[in-house]
Design an enzyme around this catalytic site. Sequence first.
Site, short mmCIF file in Angstrom:
data_model
loop_
_atom_site.label_atom_id
_atom_site.label_comp_id
_atom_site.label_asym_id
_atom_site.label_seq_id
_atom_site.Cartn_x
_atom_site.Cartn_y
_atom_site.Cartn_z
N GLY A 17 -34.98 54.75 48.46
CA GLY A 17 -36.12 54.64 48.95
C GLY A 17 -36.61 55.96 49.30
O GLY A 17 -37.60 56.59 49.26
N HIS A 18 -35.62 56.45 50.21
CA HIS A 18 -35.82 57.96 50.73
C HIS A 18 -35.99 58.67 49.75
O HIS A 18 -36.76 59.90 49.98
CB HIS A 18 -34.52 58.18 51.79
CG HIS A 18 -34.74 57.29 52.77
ND1 HIS A 18 -33.30 56.54 53.15
CD2 HIS A 18 -35.21 56.85 53.99
CE1 HIS A 18 -33.42 55.80 54.14
NE2 HIS A 18 -34.44 56.17 54.77
N SER A 43 -32.90 49.36 52.23
CA SER A 43 -32.97 49.52 53.65
C SER A 43 -31.55 50.26 54.14
O SER A 43 -30.35 49.66 53.90
CB SER A 43 -33.32 48.48 54.48
OG SER A 43 -33.08 48.51 55.73
N ARG A 95 -30.35 49.38 56.79
CA ARG A 95 -29.79 48.05 57.47
C ARG A 95 -29.10 47.19 56.79
O ARG A 95 -28.64 46.18 57.28
CB ARG A 95 -31.07 47.74 58.50
CG ARG A 95 -31.49 48.52 59.76
CD ARG A 95 -32.19 47.87 60.71
NE ARG A 95 -32.49 48.66 61.90
CZ ARG A 95 -33.47 49.34 62.25
NH1 ARG A 95 -34.65 49.49 61.40
NH2 ARG A 95 -33.58 50.06 63.16
P1 AMP Z 1 -36.25 55.51 57.86
O1 AMP Z 1 -35.04 56.27 57.59
O2 AMP Z 1 -35.89 54.03 57.81
O3 AMP Z 1 -37.14 55.59 59.17
O4 AMP Z 1 -37.26 55.40 56.71
C1 AMP Z 1 -37.93 56.91 56.28
C2 AMP Z 1 -38.89 56.71 55.14
O5 AMP Z 1 -38.46 55.99 54.14
C3 AMP Z 1 -40.20 55.63 55.79
O6 AMP Z 1 -41.29 56.43 55.19
C4 AMP Z 1 -39.75 54.38 55.07
O7 AMP Z 1 -40.91 53.62 54.93
C5 AMP Z 1 -39.25 54.97 53.86
N1 AMP Z 1 -38.44 53.78 53.08
C6 AMP Z 1 -37.57 53.13 53.76
N2 AMP Z 1 -37.11 52.01 52.71
C7 AMP Z 1 -37.76 52.45 51.62
C8 AMP Z 1 -37.69 51.64 50.51
N3 AMP Z 1 -37.05 50.68 50.04
N4 AMP Z 1 -38.58 52.11 49.37
C9 AMP Z 1 -39.39 53.38 50.02
N5 AMP Z 1 -39.68 53.81 50.85
C10 AMP Z 1 -38.75 53.41 51.83
#
Ligand code: AMP
Length: 279
Positions: free
Chosen positions: A36-37, A185, A187
């Site tokens: 995702g990132h 995720s 998590r």
């Molecule tokens: P985080 O590290 O969880 O704060 O996420 C950083 C960025 O990655 C944020 O803009 C999230 O929305 C995005 N993100 C997290 N999980 C996904 C995913 N499965 N698909 C796309 N973007 C994601």
Amino acid sequence: MKTITTIDELKKWVREKKHANASIGIVPTMGALHDGHLSLLKKARKENDAVVMSLFVNPAQFGPDEDFDRYPRDFDRDHDLAEAAGADVLFAPSTEEMYPTQSRIAIHAGEQAQVMCGVSRPGHFDGVLKVVTKLFHLTEADRAYFGQKDAQQLAIIEAYVRDYDFPLTIVRGETVREEDGLAKSSRNVYLTETERTEAPHLQKALQLGTALYLDGKDPIPEMTDYIQKYISGKIDYIELHSFPDLHGPITNEAVLAIAVQFGGARLIDNTIFKTKGTN
Ligand code: AMP
């Protein structure tokens, strides 16, 4: 790829890029990187001359009983993934570097934070706005990339940037999923084996709910039954809102969102869909 840990060094790099008229993209993350990132990073790579990925587990967006201390951290792995996906800079500051003093000015997310995760995570979105304000200023980015996986965060940041004239564009990235539909995720690693087999039902419930809504029915009761049947975790919320306003009547676009508390992990997922025409 250059790793930068101080604000001074980041500013120096930004000045050089600006001097060369390079456009800058920023992808804010808390690390424990997954596809995702990396999809956001690859999008940023295509659309900008220079790309910064930030890696900062932001204490300001965690509540006192949340998982800040045990949030997964693996710098070396993140470093290699960010480099392979094309980042020019990995900005990985310490908490002291980002927040050297106690802030006297608070930023409060508005009405959009009164629903969904804003209810169970009071102050969470204020903490998100705090960190992105600093990242936007420090990187002088032209574009910032956020995932629809965190739909409420995306909606609040879009409103913030629009309302306060930040000179950058927020770019939305599609949710990246595992093969069985579970949204990727950081998590997900907290899930037990059984919970992991149940978790794809979050997306299935969203698909069911979307179809019901587009068929003119209230999706929440059936989604609730579905989740209770297939998932051992506790429903935190299932909500339907106009998107990106998150209040008022649903007009063009809607978000159907769900949060479930498992034993060691709170998972969220959502679907954003057009309410008229196709879909
Ligand atoms: P985080 O590290 O969880 O704060 O996420 C950083 C960025 O990655 C944020 O803009 C999230 O929305 C995005 N993100 C997290 N999980 C996904 C995913 N499965 N698909 C796309 N973007 C994601």
